[in-house]
Scaffold this motif. Structure first.
Motif, mmCIF file in Angstrom:
data_model
loop_
_atom_site.group_PDB
_atom_site.id
_atom_site.type_symbol
_atom_site.label_atom_id
_atom_site.label_comp_id
_atom_site.label_asym_id
_atom_site.label_seq_id
_atom_site.Cartn_x
_atom_site.Cartn_y
_atom_site.Cartn_z
ATOM 1 N N GLY A 139 0.819 -1.208 0.000
ATOM 2 C CA GLY A 139 0.000 0.000 0.000
ATOM 3 C C GLY A 139 0.846 1.248 0.000
ATOM 4 O O GLY A 139 0.523 2.232 -0.681
ATOM 5 N N THR A 140 1.927 1.223 0.754
ATOM 6 C CA THR A 140 2.816 2.384 0.831
ATOM 7 C C THR A 140 3.419 2.689 -0.539
ATOM 8 O O THR A 140 3.453 3.839 -0.995
ATOM 9 C CB THR A 140 3.930 2.112 1.854
ATOM 10 O OG1 THR A 140 3.323 1.771 3.104
ATOM 11 C CG2 THR A 140 4.823 3.325 2.027
ATOM 12 N N LEU A 141 3.881 1.634 -1.185
ATOM 13 C CA LEU A 141 4.494 1.806 -2.505
ATOM 14 C C LEU A 141 3.480 2.348 -3.513
ATOM 15 O O LEU A 141 3.774 3.280 -4.287
ATOM 16 C CB LEU A 141 5.041 0.454 -2.970
ATOM 17 C CG LEU A 141 6.106 0.438 -4.043
ATOM 18 C CD1 LEU A 141 7.349 1.200 -3.597
ATOM 19 C CD2 LEU A 141 6.474 -1.014 -4.383
ATOM 20 N N LEU A 142 2.297 1.789 -3.486
ATOM 21 C CA LEU A 142 1.275 2.233 -4.447
ATOM 22 C C LEU A 142 0.869 3.678 -4.178
ATOM 23 O O LEU A 142 0.624 4.449 -5.113
ATOM 24 C CB LEU A 142 0.052 1.314 -4.370
ATOM 25 C CG LEU A 142 0.242 -0.144 -4.781
ATOM 26 C CD1 LEU A 142 -1.111 -0.838 -4.899
ATOM 27 C CD2 LEU A 142 1.012 -0.287 -6.082
ATOM 28 N N GLU A 161 -3.323 1.180 4.000
ATOM 29 C CA GLU A 161 -4.127 -0.035 3.796
ATOM 30 C C GLU A 161 -5.413 0.297 3.041
ATOM 31 O O GLU A 161 -5.814 -0.434 2.132
ATOM 32 C CB GLU A 161 -4.444 -0.694 5.138
ATOM 33 C CG GLU A 161 -5.150 -2.033 4.977
ATOM 34 C CD GLU A 161 -5.324 -2.754 6.298
ATOM 35 O OE1 GLU A 161 -4.341 -3.369 6.771
ATOM 36 O OE2 GLU A 161 -6.434 -2.709 6.870
ATOM 37 N N ILE A 162 -6.041 1.393 3.432
ATOM 38 C CA ILE A 162 -7.247 1.813 2.710
ATOM 39 C C ILE A 162 -6.904 2.144 1.262
ATOM 40 O O ILE A 162 -7.646 1.798 0.332
ATOM 41 C CB ILE A 162 -7.898 3.029 3.415
ATOM 42 C CG1 ILE A 162 -8.472 2.595 4.762
ATOM 43 C CG2 ILE A 162 -8.980 3.657 2.541
ATOM 44 C CD1 ILE A 162 -9.015 3.738 5.596
ATOM 45 N N ASP A 166 -8.572 0.419 -1.949
ATOM 46 C CA ASP A 166 -9.240 1.203 -2.996
ATOM 47 C C ASP A 166 -8.731 0.815 -4.385
ATOM 48 O O ASP A 166 -9.519 0.708 -5.340
ATOM 49 C CB ASP A 166 -9.004 2.701 -2.763
ATOM 50 C CG ASP A 166 -9.842 3.244 -1.614
ATOM 51 O OD1 ASP A 166 -10.774 2.560 -1.179
ATOM 52 O OD2 ASP A 166 -9.529 4.368 -1.164
ATOM 53 N N ILE A 167 -7.421 0.646 -4.493
ATOM 54 C CA ILE A 167 -6.864 0.226 -5.791
ATOM 55 C C ILE A 167 -7.454 -1.126 -6.190
ATOM 56 O O ILE A 167 -7.859 -1.341 -7.344
ATOM 57 C CB ILE A 167 -5.318 0.150 -5.708
ATOM 58 C CG1 ILE A 167 -4.724 1.543 -5.496
ATOM 59 C CG2 ILE A 167 -4.753 -0.508 -6.966
ATOM 60 C CD1 ILE A 167 -5.025 2.547 -6.586
ATOM 61 N N ALA A 168 -7.543 -2.037 -5.218
ATOM 62 C CA ALA A 168 -8.128 -3.352 -5.503
ATOM 63 C C ALA A 168 -9.602 -3.221 -5.882
ATOM 64 O O ALA A 168 -10.111 -3.966 -6.736
ATOM 65 C CB ALA A 168 -7.967 -4.259 -4.290
#
Lengths: 361, 122
Positions: A139-142, A161-162, A166-168
């Motif tokens: 999540g941090t990287l994205l 994490e959220i 959200d990306i997923a």
């Protein structure tokens, strides 16, 4: 009365393969209509949202979802191969244990993945992003890479994490739109329902014989049930689940354990539906000893394009699959009393008919 | 045809017992009635409403497919909703065909088992 008699007569003479009795007609009609009505996923606020769908489509092909900027979802889920990869088992950063599942008709399922470790499409879409053998991101990287695109659709995320979820959810929103088109079987099925003799006659004779086997003596429709040709559950069908000399793929047993331990299941904070409308299966799912070695009953829609088959890709063709069930080794079924599967001892001609039918789905 | 299907799924209107509406189940003088909500269908999670007679307490419930030798993939939960009234959540028939409900009821000092056969066709 005369009309009814004529209609019944038409059913019996419409096709040279064989007549249809009421029970077989009913069994065939249960496999439609198609396509199903699209209904948004209440657990995913991005479901059905055009902006999220567009974002999900772009991200599916975007290498920024991988740690090393060298892979995307589409590296394994190839559009030209029904979003599968044609390999027996997937190849990520490291070899994977299971066949890459084709992506179609994913909306509204209870479970996702060969072992059903996810109870939503968005949770399933998250796994490959963070799995060290696949995209190995976080999540941090994205968030570092995708914040602008994300925020334009979802608004700012409270934490990494959220952001990841959200990306997923955007990926899921797009995947929900992947639906197999109507098939020759659907045309036949609808013609049967309408009493359209000419429409029924257009269906290949061999496929019609195979269909009779499928819903009749073969009992395939007991598990490959309904319009999607799957009951959405899991079964042990005599396929090896050992991984080399020391490992074992627990299948559904491991899937349920992972599901219940996951912060991303529908009982957790990331479910956008406060009423938990779709969470009842997760609440009630039972972890049973017989779940060992069980794997998803896959949908058969579009199955011609998704070889090789079974959870480990060990059967190269549909004919091999038919032969596997025809001569199934009951000693390899570790469950007690699984009487659904019995050797059918099909002839090669019957196997060809069954394959002809499957290829029309 | 529709009536036959409804009967097969255990949904048709049936003579009511004095202890509650639904399909009656009895053995050795013990009685209860059940009904399925919403309509039973393969792959649909449903609830079973149970009304017991004569103060019987429902202590256990299961559903199984005797000819296949397996039960549910889900664990139903029983909740008392009133005197002699229970709601069982979490029942999902994952295959078409003949199923059997198993009700364990407390009758005095003993637990007795009542069974009911039903067929899920779609």
């Amino acid at each position: 009365m005369k009309v009814l008699a004529l209609a019944l007569l038409a059913l019996f003479v419409a096709h040279p393969a064989r007549a249809i009795d009421a029970a077989e007609r009913e069994a065939i009609l249960l496999h439609g209509p198609w396509p199903p009505e699209a209904t948004p996923d209440p657990s995913n606020r991005a479901s059905g949202d055009p902006a999220a769908i567009a974002l999900g489509q772009r991200l599916f092909f975007d290498v920024r979802l991988s740690r090393d900027l060298d892979r995307a979802c589409a590296s394994c889920h190839l559009p030209a191969q029904a979003y599968a990869d044609g390999r027996p088992r997937g190849e990520g950063l490291r070899p994977l244990d299971r066949n890459t599942i084709a992506l179609a008709n994913l909306g509204g399922r209870r479970w996702y993945g060969w072992d059903g470790r996810s109870d939503s499409l968005w949770a399933q879409s998250l796994h490959p992003i963070v799995d060290e053998r696949e995209l190995a991101a976080s999540g941090t990287l994205l968030r570092d890479r995708l914040e602008r695109e994300h925020d334009a659709v979802f608004g700012p995320a409270d934490d990494d994490e959220i952001f990841l979820v959200d990306i997923a959810k955007a990926l899921a929103a797009w995947q929900e739109t992947l639906v197999t088109p109507r098939s020759a079987f659907d045309d036949y099925r609808d013609a049967l329902e309408a009493g359209d003799a000419a429409g029924m006659a257009a269906y290949p004779v061999a496929a019609r014989r195979g269909l009779s086997l499928f819903v009749g003596r073969g009992q395939c429709a007991t598990c490959h049930f309904g319009p999607s040709f799957s009951n959405g559950e899991f079964d042990s069908v005599g396929i090896n689940y050992f991984l080399g000399p020391d490992g074992v793929d627990r299948g559904r047993h491991g899937g349920i354990a992972a599901l219940l331990a996951s912060p991303f299941n529908l009982l957790g904070r990331h479910n956008d539906d406060s009423a938990r409308t779709t969470a009842a299966p997760t609440t009630h799912v039972a972890l049973l000893h017989r779940n060992w070695g069980e794997f998803r009953v896959p949908s058969l829609r579009g199955v011609k394009a998704t070889a090789p088959y079974m959870h480990d890709g060990s059967l190269a063709t549909l004919a091999e699959v038919a032969r596997h069930y025809s001569e199934i080794d009951l000693d390899r079924l570790h469950q007690d009393g699984q009487l659904t599967l019995q050797p059918l001892h099909l002839t090669e001609a019957e196997i060809a008919d069954l394959v002809a039918f499957l290829e029309t789905l | 045809m529709k009536l036959a299907l409804a009967l097969a799924a255990g949904l048709a209107a049936t003579p009511a017992l004095a202890c509650g509406p639904g399909i009656p189940v009895s053995a050795d003088g013990l009685q209860l009635a059940y009904r399925i909500e919403p309509a039973a269908a393969v792959g649909r999670m449903v609830a079973v409403e149970v009304a017991t007679c004569d103060g019987l307490a429902l202590e256990g419930f299961d559903a199984r497919m005797p000819i296949h030798g397996h039960g549910l993939n889900y664990r139903p939960r029983i909740a008392a909703t009133g005197p002699g009234a229970y709601r069982i959540e979490g029942v999902l028939f994952h295959m078409p065909g003949p199923w059997q409900f198993v009700f364990d009821v407390r009758a005095g000092e003993t637990t007795r088992r009542l069974t009911a056969d039903l067929t899920i066709r779609r």
